[in-house]
Design a protein around this motif. Structure first.
Motif, short mmCIF file in Angstrom:
data_model
loop_
_atom_site.label_atom_id
_atom_site.label_comp_id
_atom_site.label_asym_id
_atom_site.label_seq_id
_atom_site.Cartn_x
_atom_site.Cartn_y
_atom_site.Cartn_z
N GLU A 12 73.18 60.05 66.52
CA GLU A 12 73.01 60.08 64.87
C GLU A 12 74.24 60.53 64.28
O GLU A 12 74.27 60.69 62.81
N ASN A 13 75.29 60.62 64.91
CA ASN A 13 76.79 60.95 64.11
C ASN A 13 76.70 62.41 63.75
O ASN A 13 77.23 62.23 62.46
N LEU A 14 75.99 63.16 64.16
CA LEU A 14 75.88 64.57 63.58
C LEU A 14 76.83 65.71 64.50
O LEU A 14 76.88 65.35 65.57
N THR A 15 77.57 66.46 63.65
CA THR A 15 78.33 67.50 64.19
C THR A 15 77.29 68.72 64.85
O THR A 15 76.39 68.70 64.23
N GLN A 16 77.77 69.69 65.39
CA GLN A 16 76.94 70.68 65.86
C GLN A 16 76.61 71.40 64.62
O GLN A 16 75.49 71.98 64.39
N LEU A 17 77.46 71.56 63.81
CA LEU A 17 77.74 72.35 62.37
C LEU A 17 76.69 71.75 61.53
O LEU A 17 75.73 72.25 61.15
N ASP A 18 76.56 70.51 61.60
CA ASP A 18 75.69 69.54 60.59
C ASP A 18 74.26 69.98 61.19
O ASP A 18 73.25 70.23 60.36
N LEU A 19 73.94 69.77 62.52
CA LEU A 19 72.57 69.96 62.93
C LEU A 19 72.08 71.52 62.77
O LEU A 19 71.05 71.78 62.34
N ALA A 20 73.05 72.58 63.09
CA ALA A 20 72.83 73.75 62.66
C ALA A 20 72.19 74.27 61.41
O ALA A 20 71.38 74.80 61.01
N LYS A 21 72.95 73.42 60.41
CA LYS A 21 72.80 73.68 58.97
C LYS A 21 71.29 72.97 58.52
O LYS A 21 70.54 73.68 58.01
N ILE A 22 71.09 71.89 59.27
CA ILE A 22 69.81 71.20 59.19
C ILE A 22 68.74 72.19 59.49
O ILE A 22 67.44 72.24 58.97
N VAL A 23 68.74 72.56 60.69
CA VAL A 23 67.51 73.30 61.26
C VAL A 23 67.79 74.88 60.87
O VAL A 23 67.08 75.81 61.51
N ASN A 24 68.86 74.98 59.94
CA ASN A 24 69.13 76.58 59.49
C ASN A 24 69.10 77.63 60.70
O ASN A 24 68.47 78.71 60.64
#
Lengths: 69, 132
Positions: A12-24
């Motif tokens: 999904e072209n997500l960075t670790q930081l992106d995913l972290a922010k999404i799932v809080n």
């Protein structure tokens, strides 16, 4: 328990930081999850799976030693 | 964001005041080797704290939460181990109290070592969280 977070995140072209922010959660939590050094709570597992539009068991694979013998 | 900044400023202020105090004191009297060890310990704890505060401030800027389920688990687990290790440390300090007759040095050293034990426990808990 192993998981497919790294693979799905790359898809999904997500960075670790992106995913972290999404799932809080913190990025560190995603790092430890991907390394298999931390088993998430049911809520976090659900949030991550929902992000990838998959069932929990499709993202987190529980390996029972008795099953493999 | 503000809270992290205040903590960082407080830590830097305290460290600078401490360093200034040592410089002034070293000009007035000679510093004993055992005191140098304690000063070094204070320096290590201060540096680690400043590093952690800067890291947290940066992460907060990126929009990450300060605490989550993983950090809470690490905090509780490492806190338990640090508590146990500190008890043994105080026992050893009590047993070997003849090394230094100065009670203040022993107490100060013990408190500082507790801080160091806390950092060490946190590091090891993170490394072995899921290992049996």
């Amino acid at each position: 328990m192993r998981n497919r977070i790294k693979e799905l995140r790359a898809r999904e072209n997500l960075t670790q930081l992106d995913l972290a922010k999404i799932v809080n959660v913190r990025r560190e939590t995603i790092v430890f999850l991907e390394k298999g050094k931390y088993n998430p709570s049911l809520k976090l597992a659900y949030d991550i799976s929902r992000q990838f539009k998959l069932q929990i068991e499709e993202v987190f694979i529980f390996e029972n030693k008795e099953d493999s013998t | 964001m503000k809270k992290s900044l205040y903590i960082l400023l407080l830590l830097v202020g305290l460290t600078l005041t401490f360093v200034l105090g040592i410089i002034v004191y070293s000009q007035m009297a000679e510093i004993q080797p055992k005191m140098l060890i304690i000063y070094a310990l204070i320096g290590i704890v201060a540096l680690i704290s400043i590093f952690v505060a800067i890291k947290k401030m940066k992460e907060e800027k990126e929009g990450q939460p300060i605490e989550d389920e993983f950090t809470t688990l690490v905090k509780y687990k490492s806190g338990f181990y640090a508590y146990l290790a500190s008890m043994y440390m105080w026992l050893f300090i009590f047993l070997f109290r003849d090394i230094s007759s100065d009670v203040e040095t022993l107490l100060g050293g013990g408190i500082l070592l507790s801080g160091v034990i806390g950092f060490v426990c946190k590091f090891f808990v993170k490394q072995q969280l899921n290992e049996k």
